[in-house]
Design a protein around this motif. Structure first.
Motif, PDB file in Angstrom:
ATOM      1  N   SER B 125      17.392  25.114  37.214  1.00 42.14           N
ATOM      2  CA  SER B 125      17.504  26.264  36.471  1.00 42.14           C
ATOM      3  C   SER B 125      16.290  27.233  36.688  1.00 42.14           C
ATOM      4  CB  SER B 125      17.738  26.044  35.027  1.00 42.14           C
ATOM      5  OG  SER B 125      16.606  25.736  34.352  1.00 42.14           O
ATOM      6  N   LEU B 126      15.142  26.408  37.117  1.00 42.82           N
ATOM      7  CA  LEU B 126      13.909  27.304  37.458  1.00 42.82           C
ATOM      8  C   LEU B 126      14.004  28.118  38.564  1.00 42.82           C
ATOM      9  CD1 LEU B 126      11.071  25.085  36.132  1.00 42.82           C
ATOM     10  CD2 LEU B 126      12.557  26.669  34.987  1.00 42.82           C
ATOM     11  N   VAL B 128      15.702  30.037  39.730  1.00 39.39           N
ATOM     12  CA  VAL B 128      16.183  31.407  39.759  1.00 39.39           C
ATOM     13  C   VAL B 128      14.786  32.211  39.724  1.00 39.39           C
ATOM     14  CG1 VAL B 128      16.198  31.296  37.371  1.00 39.39           C
ATOM     15  CG2 VAL B 128      17.761  33.070  38.436  1.00 39.39           C
ATOM     16  N   TYR B 129      13.790  31.643  39.268  1.00 35.68           N
ATOM     17  CA  TYR B 129      12.303  32.342  39.282  1.00 35.68           C
ATOM     18  C   TYR B 129      11.834  32.843  40.674  1.00 35.68           C
ATOM     19  CZ  TYR B 129      12.368  32.153  34.635  1.00 35.68           C
ATOM     20  OH  TYR B 129      12.406  32.080  33.029  1.00 35.68           O
ATOM     21  N   ILE B 132      14.017  36.052  41.506  1.00 38.04           N
ATOM     22  CA  ILE B 132      13.762  37.049  40.966  1.00 38.04           C
ATOM     23  C   ILE B 132      12.323  37.770  41.115  1.00 38.04           C
ATOM     24  CG2 ILE B 132      13.253  38.155  38.396  1.00 38.04           C
ATOM     25  CD1 ILE B 132      15.026  36.058  37.137  1.00 38.04           C
ATOM     26  N   MET B 133      11.362  36.733  41.207  1.00 43.02           N
ATOM     27  CA  MET B 133      10.011  37.191  41.649  1.00 43.02           C
ATOM     28  C   MET B 133      10.036  37.881  43.050  1.00 43.02           C
ATOM     29  SD  MET B 133       8.045  33.778  40.264  1.00 43.02           S
ATOM     30  CE  MET B 133       6.422  34.287  40.949  1.00 43.02           C
ATOM     31  N   TRP B 136      11.589  41.338  42.533  1.00 47.04           N
ATOM     32  CA  TRP B 136      10.840  42.225  41.845  1.00 47.04           C
ATOM     33  C   TRP B 136       9.528  42.676  42.637  1.00 47.04           C
ATOM     34  CZ3 TRP B 136       6.074  41.845  39.619  1.00 47.04           C
ATOM     35  CH2 TRP B 136       5.608  42.996  38.657  1.00 47.04           C
ATOM     36  N   PHE B 144      15.637  44.252  45.003  1.00 52.82           N
ATOM     37  CA  PHE B 144      15.679  44.272  43.377  1.00 52.82           C
ATOM     38  C   PHE B 144      17.188  44.042  43.135  1.00 52.82           C
ATOM     39  CE2 PHE B 144      15.760  46.081  39.171  1.00 52.82           C
ATOM     40  CZ  PHE B 144      14.627  45.164  38.834  1.00 52.82           C
ATOM     41  N   LEU B 148      18.619  40.867  41.005  1.00 53.07           N
ATOM     42  CA  LEU B 148      19.417  40.862  39.744  1.00 53.07           C
ATOM     43  C   LEU B 148      20.736  40.167  39.798  1.00 53.07           C
ATOM     44  CD1 LEU B 148      18.627  44.519  38.450  1.00 53.07           C
ATOM     45  CD2 LEU B 148      17.721  42.156  37.708  1.00 53.07           C
ATOM     46  N   ALA B 151      20.314  36.314  39.895  1.00 53.30           N
ATOM     47  CA  ALA B 151      19.838  35.780  38.802  1.00 53.30           C
ATOM     48  C   ALA B 151      21.117  35.532  37.885  1.00 53.30           C
ATOM     49  CB  ALA B 151      18.676  36.455  38.190  1.00 53.30           C
ATOM     50  N   ALA B 152      21.622  36.725  37.863  1.00 55.45           N
ATOM     51  CA  ALA B 152      22.839  36.596  36.918  1.00 55.45           C
ATOM     52  C   ALA B 152      23.909  35.614  37.372  1.00 55.45           C
ATOM     53  CB  ALA B 152      23.596  37.860  36.592  1.00 55.45           C
ATOM     54  N   VAL B 155      22.632  31.936  36.714  1.00 48.50           N
ATOM     55  CA  VAL B 155      22.792  31.673  35.395  1.00 48.50           C
ATOM     56  C   VAL B 155      24.024  31.342  34.714  1.00 48.50           C
ATOM     57  CG1 VAL B 155      22.036  32.597  32.934  1.00 48.50           C
ATOM     58  CG2 VAL B 155      20.511  32.587  34.732  1.00 48.50           C
ATOM     59  N   GLU B 158      25.332  27.913  36.162  1.00 45.40           N
ATOM     60  CA  GLU B 158      24.748  26.725  35.674  1.00 45.40           C
ATOM     61  C   GLU B 158      25.480  26.358  34.308  1.00 45.40           C
ATOM     62  OE1 GLU B 158      20.358  27.795  34.725  1.00 45.40           O
ATOM     63  OE2 GLU B 158      20.473  27.156  36.975  1.00 45.40           O
TER      64      GLU B 158
END
Lengths: 204, 347
Positions: B125-126, B128-129, B132-133, B136, B144, B148, B151-152, B155, B158
């Protein structure tokens, strides 16, 4: 024990340092990233105390879900940083007050065993040793067996809160084209297609 | 000094040695899995696939590796440099960190922790960072949007993966991955009176959950038909647009490590891990690691075939599938499984 101490100081130091960076970083996205680092190190501290289940749940829930939403919101925001900084002294007394209250509470909770030793006996569920019952099973005993009704009630309260939030924000606008999957699947050639015999040179 | 060496240094050296061995094996395996992915995809489309470097193109992945490493890394001027370079590192570290608790054979595991499956869930679950990083920090529109979306999507799926794991845990009664495998030694087949065989594994008892887990696994790892974060027709390459050379390779590597992890997890949760398919002497004689790799590769073959067969989903359909189909279905299965277990335990 020595190795544990090394890791404790490592996690604790990184946690405190990144907590400081959360409030001092200029970029809010960096702040959230540091906040995630704080959570991560807190999970490490939980692991050191033997609370493996709590550590993993902290990772899954806080870092895996809550902080992602934080990051989403902060990335989408269009903040004027200079304006944000200008009010910082204005809010300082309130912030200090909140910090003071939190610190006092922490001292009372942590120092409880020193101040009132008899309060320790008030803990109704003794913690079983890890050899007898694993951490996860012991937590399950408390939550789902001994206090199952309280657990259910708190779940219901959360459900009500969630429904309330949805009711407040849901705008179901009419006359918008929506896709209804079951309707689409239910269509057959008989209802969807019309076969027409067209004579040559005439058109429809 | 001697006791210091024996208590701290020697275990540390052993652990580092084990980790390095696993890492090297895993990376070589990923190189060939990548090649297999391309070959299978090509075969479905009646192409040959990579066939120039080495016999039958066997060294293609290593040639790609050299190409990526020797290319000049380019960092966009508007990018947030630190986060931009941190993102691939985070992805790769997390994707490889999960493998520490995967048991390849009986007692063949680096860290045999009590909450193994939760660790896997937490670390994945981490992941996803990283996405995102990367999205961004690139400071541009397509990455970007891709981040998004990704990530959606991760999550959302999961949640159903979590419920699938809960049903398996209900049947097993332990969070330890080795226990989950060993619990599949007896099940439906042995209850009827047959010897321990592939009928005892969870795929048969929990067949709906097996299917949900497989499809959610595709979505979780951003594989086709759920590869919307990288949908090249709309987003060029999603969150990876601005990356090149070594950082891009690391993102790619973490993606394939995550895919292999889902394959390994499917093997452990539903296909009996290292257990042989039938309990006879010549199959028991084959080492468990061979069975593990065979089963994992079979699952990957299904992943690769899905990529070749199935057209891409639309984003709202993807979300509908996750939240309106899989979530209620898996939740219902959790309740049904719990009821069945409770009733049969009383009898």
């Amino acid at each position: 024990m020595g190795l544990q101490a090394v890791f404790f100081y490592l996690f604790a130091f990184v946690a405190v340092a990144s907590a400081f960076m959360v409030i001092s970083a200029r970029n809010p996205v960096h702040s959230v990233l540091f906040l995630i680092l704080v959570f991560f190190n807190a999970a490490g501290l939980f692991l050191l105390t033997g609370a493996e289940f709590l550590a993993m749940i902290l990772l899954v829930v806080y870092i895996g879900a809550v902080a992602v939403l934080f990051l989403f919101v902060v990335m989408m925001l269009d903040i004027d940083f200079a304006e944000l900084r200008s009010g910082i002294l204005h809010y300082a007394p309130i912030g200090a007050l909140v910090g003071l209250v939190l610190a006092a509470e922490l001292i009372f909770v942590v120092g409880r065993s020193v101040l009132t030793p008899e309060a320790e006996k008030a803990i109704t569920m003794p913690i079983p040793s890890p050899e007898v019952r694993t951490n996860t099973a012991a937590l399950g005993d408390v939550l789902y067996t001994h206090y199952v009704y309280f657990f259910q009630v708190s779940g219901l309260i959360l459900l009500v809160a969630m429904i309330g939030a949805i009711v407040l924000t849901l705008r179901h606008r009419e006359n918008i084209k929506r896709q209804d999957i079951s309707k689409q699947v239910a269509r057959t050639p008989a209802t969807a297609v019309e076969v027409v015999k067209v004579k040559p040179g005439q058109g429809l | 000094m001697d006791s210091f060496f024996l208590t701290y240094l020697w275990p540390a050296i052993v652990m580092i040695g084990q980790s390095l061995l696993l890492l090297v094996c895993l990376l070589v395996f990923i190189a060939y899995i990548l090649l297999a992915d391309r070959k299978i995809w090509a075969a479905v489309q009646l192409r040959r696939g990579p066939n120039v470097v080495g016999p039958w193109g066997l060294f293609q992945s290593f040639a790609d590796l050299l190409k990526f490493v020797f290319k000049e890394p380019i960092i966009p001027a508007g990018a947030n440099k630190g986060v931009f370079l941190l993102a691939p590192l985070v992805s790769v570290t997390l994707a490889l960190a999960t493998w520490a608790v995967i048991p390849f054979n009986e007692n063949w595991v680096i860290a045999n922790v009590n909450v193994g499956i939760l660790y896997v869930l937490a670390i994945s679950s981490l992941e996803v960072y990283g996405v995102i990083m990367a999205g961004w920090a690139s400071n541009s529109k397509y990455p970007f949007l891709g981040a998004l979306r990704s990530a959606a999507q991760m999550v959302s799926y999961e949640v159903s993966i979590g419920f699938v794991i809960v049903t398996v845990l209900l049947c097993v009664g332990s969070l330890n991955l080795s226990d989950i495998v060993l619990a599949q030694k007896d099940g439906i087949g042995t209850a009827v009176g047959l010897p321990s065989s592939f009928l005892d594994w969870h795929w048969l008892v929990l067949f709906p959950m097996f299917v949900i887990f497989f499809i959610s696994g595709l979505a979780e790892t951003n594989r086709p038909p759920f590869d919307l974060p990288e949908a090249e027709s709309e987003l060029v390459a999603g969150y990876m647009v601005e990356y090149g050379s070594a950082p891009y390779m690391m993102l790619m590597l973490s993606e394939y490590a995550a895919i292999l992890l889902i394959c390994a997890l499917t093997t452990i949760l539903f296909l009996g891990g290292w257990l042989p398919p039938v309990d006879v002497w010549f199959l028991n004689w084959v080492p468990g690691i061979i069975w593990f790799i065979l089963k994992g590769t079979l699952v990957f073959f299904m992943f690769a075939m899905v990529k070749a067969f199935v057209p891409r989903y639309r984003y709202d359909q993807l979300m509908r599938l996750g939240w309106k189909v899989f979530l209620p279905l898996s939740l219902a299965m959790v309740i049904i499984t719990a009821f069945v277990l409770k009733l049969t335990a009383g009898a």
